[in-house]
Design a protein around this motif. Structure first.
Motif, PDB file in Angstrom:
ATOM      1  N   ARG A 193       0.838  -1.196   0.000  1.00 18.59           N
ATOM      2  CA  ARG A 193       0.000   0.000   0.000  1.00 18.59           C
ATOM      3  C   ARG A 193       0.880   1.256   0.000  1.00 18.59           C
ATOM      4  N   TYR A 194       0.544   2.180  -0.862  1.00 16.76           N
ATOM      5  CA  TYR A 194       1.233   3.467  -0.943  1.00 16.76           C
ATOM      6  C   TYR A 194       0.182   4.545  -0.691  1.00 16.76           C
ATOM      7  N   PHE A 195       0.466   5.432   0.247  1.00 18.53           N
ATOM      8  CA  PHE A 195      -0.577   6.403   0.591  1.00 18.53           C
ATOM      9  C   PHE A 195       0.018   7.790   0.801  1.00 18.53           C
ATOM     10  N   LYS A 196      -0.869   8.768   0.674  1.00 13.90           N
ATOM     11  CA  LYS A 196      -0.514  10.166   0.903  1.00 13.90           C
ATOM     12  C   LYS A 196      -1.711  10.869   1.525  1.00 13.90           C
ATOM     13  N   GLN A 197      -1.471  11.589   2.641  1.00 16.49           N
ATOM     14  CA  GLN A 197      -2.530  12.308   3.326  1.00 16.49           C
ATOM     15  C   GLN A 197      -2.389  13.802   3.112  1.00 16.49           C
ATOM     16  N   GLN A 198      -3.533  14.474   3.024  1.00 17.02           N
ATOM     17  CA  GLN A 198      -3.564  15.919   2.876  1.00 17.02           C
ATOM     18  C   GLN A 198      -4.675  16.470   3.761  1.00 17.02           C
ATOM     19  N   GLU A 199      -4.336  17.406   4.641  1.00 19.67           N
ATOM     20  CA  GLU A 199      -5.347  17.975   5.539  1.00 19.67           C
ATOM     21  C   GLU A 199      -6.250  18.943   4.788  1.00 19.67           C
ATOM     22  N   ILE A 200      -7.548  18.920   5.132  1.00 20.31           N
ATOM     23  CA  ILE A 200      -8.515  19.882   4.620  1.00 20.31           C
ATOM     24  C   ILE A 200      -9.234  20.516   5.809  1.00 20.31           C
ATOM     25  N   ILE A 201      -9.800  21.693   5.593  1.00 22.86           N
ATOM     26  CA  ILE A 201     -10.534  22.413   6.630  1.00 22.86           C
ATOM     27  C   ILE A 201     -12.024  22.324   6.321  1.00 22.86           C
ATOM     28  N   LEU A 202     -12.825  21.913   7.297  1.00 18.38           N
ATOM     29  CA  LEU A 202     -14.280  21.864   7.153  1.00 18.38           C
ATOM     30  C   LEU A 202     -14.913  22.952   8.003  1.00 18.38           C
ATOM     31  N   TRP A 203     -15.938  23.616   7.468  1.00 17.03           N
ATOM     32  CA  TRP A 203     -16.607  24.688   8.204  1.00 17.03           C
ATOM     33  C   TRP A 203     -18.108  24.618   7.937  1.00 17.03           C
TER      34      TRP A 203
END
Length: 243
Positions: A193-203
């Motif tokens: 498994r190869y993965f990449k995370q990216q944070e997002i902002i929810l409002w």
């Protein structure tokens, strides 16, 4: 706090109360290890034991559109084996928004079996050195099945409206935070498994009101006015004394 004073309660009575300018700076939240709640408590003081009743109030903090909402572009890969570029249209989304993006395959020299995208909620509570972290997968989608080729692009459309999620919360009362991540995972034929995370902002976005419709009482500086009815129930009193 409202105090009606001493007296005898021999029949059903109603008490009108009003708590103006009560600050409620944080949104109501129920997580895996944290709960933030607002409630009205009624206490009838008696000689033997008090009668206590609570009514919870849900508080929502509404936000306006962000002044800056840049897209997300990143390149990830494995040297001489895999090189992909992914792009999301925004970095901040309201709770009913649609996440739109694309994934470009610039170099493919490994056998990819499938690819999936997940929304991860990360709840952090406590403080260092006793900081506790809990992660939960809110949604997971398979966005590709089969081996991609160089130059191929995969579109992404993820609807947030179908999920019961709260806004991003940062260092609430120095007790906890709630963060969200888009987790892109590729799985090869050998189950690596190869993965990449990216944070997002929810409002949370305020609802659009029709002409003449009164605004909902949901902001953080609202006045809560209601009428509470307390019934003198002999059977209930007896059961409370036994407890």
């Amino acid at each position: 706090m409202l105090d009606s004073g001493p007296g005898d309660l021999t029949q059903s009575c109603s008490f009108t109360f009003d708590f103006p300018q009560v600050e409620k700076p944080y949104e109501s939240y129920t997580g895996n290890n944290v709960k933030l709640r607002y409630f009205i408590r009624v206490v009838i003081a008696r000689r033997m034991s008090d009668i206590v009743r609570e009514q919870e109030i849900i508080v929502h903090t509404l936000s306006s559109y962000p002044d800056v909402n840049n897209s997300i572009k990143m390149e990830v890969g494995i040297e001489d084996c895999l090189h992909i570029e992914f792009e999301y249209n925004k970095s901040k989304y309201h709770l009913k928004d649609i996440i739109v993006g694309k994934i470009y395959f610039l170099l493919v020299r490994i056998k990819i079996k499938h690819m999936e995208l997940a929304i991860i909620k990360r709840e952090l509570s406590g403080s260092t050195p006793s900081l506790f972290q809990d992660s939960e997968t809110i949604a997971k989608f398979e966005i590709m099945d089969g081996a991609p080729v160089k130059g191929e692009s995969i579109p992404i459309r993820l609807f947030l409206a179908g999920y019961d999620i709260a806004p991003t919360m940062k260092d609430i009362n120095k007790k906890f935070s709630v963060r969200y991540f888009l987790n892109l995972v590729l799985v090869d034929e050998e189950e690596r498994r190869y993965f990449k995370q990216q944070e997002i902002i929810l409002w949370r976005k305020g609802e659009k009101l029709r002409k003449g419709q009164p605004p909902p009482v949901t902001n953080a500086m609202q006045t809560y006015t209601a009428t509470s009815t307390v019934r003198a129930d002999p059977q209930e009193d007896a059961s409370d004394e036994e407890d």
